[in-house]
Design a protein around this motif. Sequence first.
Motif, PDB file in Angstrom:
ATOM      1  N   ILE A   7     -52.306   1.194  32.623  1.00  8.34           N
ATOM      2  CA  ILE A   7     -52.113   2.371  33.057  1.00  8.34           C
ATOM      3  C   ILE A   7     -53.015   3.334  32.308  1.00  8.34           C
ATOM      4  O   ILE A   7     -52.866   3.358  31.204  1.00  8.34           O
ATOM      5  CB  ILE A   7     -50.483   2.952  32.962  1.00  8.34           C
ATOM      6  CG1 ILE A   7     -49.487   1.740  33.593  1.00  8.34           C
ATOM      7  CG2 ILE A   7     -50.349   4.145  33.666  1.00  8.34           C
ATOM      8  CD1 ILE A   7     -49.749   1.498  35.052  1.00  8.34           C
ATOM      9  N   THR A   9     -54.827   7.706  32.866  1.00  5.04           N
ATOM     10  CA  THR A   9     -54.817   8.759  33.594  1.00  5.04           C
ATOM     11  C   THR A   9     -55.695   9.786  32.762  1.00  5.04           C
ATOM     12  O   THR A   9     -55.471   9.878  31.691  1.00  5.04           O
ATOM     13  CB  THR A   9     -53.522   9.369  34.082  1.00  5.04           C
ATOM     14  OG1 THR A   9     -53.715  10.561  34.909  1.00  5.04           O
ATOM     15  CG2 THR A   9     -52.480   9.684  32.943  1.00  5.04           C
ATOM     16  N   LYS A  11     -54.968  12.755  33.121  1.00  8.63           N
ATOM     17  CA  LYS A  11     -54.130  13.864  33.028  1.00  8.63           C
ATOM     18  C   LYS A  11     -53.199  13.983  31.653  1.00  8.63           C
ATOM     19  O   LYS A  11     -52.389  14.789  31.195  1.00  8.63           O
ATOM     20  CB  LYS A  11     -52.996  13.980  34.055  1.00  8.63           C
ATOM     21  CG  LYS A  11     -53.658  14.259  35.399  1.00  8.63           C
ATOM     22  CD  LYS A  11     -52.980  14.302  36.389  1.00  8.63           C
ATOM     23  CE  LYS A  11     -53.926  14.628  37.863  1.00  8.63           C
ATOM     24  NZ  LYS A  11     -52.947  14.709  39.187  1.00  8.63           N
ATOM     25  N   GLU A  65     -46.154   9.491  35.589  1.00  7.15           N
ATOM     26  CA  GLU A  65     -46.436   9.895  36.881  1.00  7.15           C
ATOM     27  C   GLU A  65     -47.642   8.626  37.149  1.00  7.15           C
ATOM     28  O   GLU A  65     -47.767   8.261  38.305  1.00  7.15           O
ATOM     29  CB  GLU A  65     -47.099  11.075  36.996  1.00  7.15           C
ATOM     30  CG  GLU A  65     -45.806  12.034  37.005  1.00  7.15           C
ATOM     31  CD  GLU A  65     -46.095  13.530  37.001  1.00  7.15           C
ATOM     32  OE1 GLU A  65     -47.310  13.891  37.209  1.00  7.15           O
ATOM     33  OE2 GLU A  65     -45.190  14.180  36.773  1.00  7.15           O
ATOM     34  N   ALA A  66     -48.526   8.540  36.283  1.00 13.47           N
ATOM     35  CA  ALA A  66     -49.580   7.656  36.813  1.00 13.47           C
ATOM     36  C   ALA A  66     -49.183   6.073  36.788  1.00 13.47           C
ATOM     37  O   ALA A  66     -49.706   5.330  37.617  1.00 13.47           O
ATOM     38  CB  ALA A  66     -50.745   7.650  35.359  1.00 13.47           C
TER      39      ALA A  66
END
Length: 127
Positions: A7, A9, A11, A65-66
């Motif tokens: 995972i 991201t 962000k 969230e990712a």
Amino acid sequence: MTNKAIISTDKAPAAIGTYSQAVKVNNTVYLSGQIPLIPETMEMVGNDFRAQATQVFKNLSAVCEAANGSLAQIVKLNLYLTDLSHFPVVNEVMAEFFEAPYPARAAVGVKELPKAAMFEAEAIMVI
């Protein structure tokens, strides 16, 4: 057969070492420790403990969230503080990001953290 995925991201802060932001195995996501770096600049949020704790939980949330999850799905949270006198502040900040029932948790006093951070958190999430 194990279903393993990395995972990542933008962000959340990029890894500053030889690790992934998170690894998903089947429906469990193992989130690496987050320190209070601002993702866009990779600079520390500042020297205020509350601001650092808030940034750490924002970073954890972005990684959740990712992985198509949220902080509400965290089942285990490990916290590392360079000064345990900030423990009450951690509880206050956590209350802004989590609702009951809360995840299982450990809080550990440590001598130092990467980049002179005052706070770090890692988690396990089940989605």
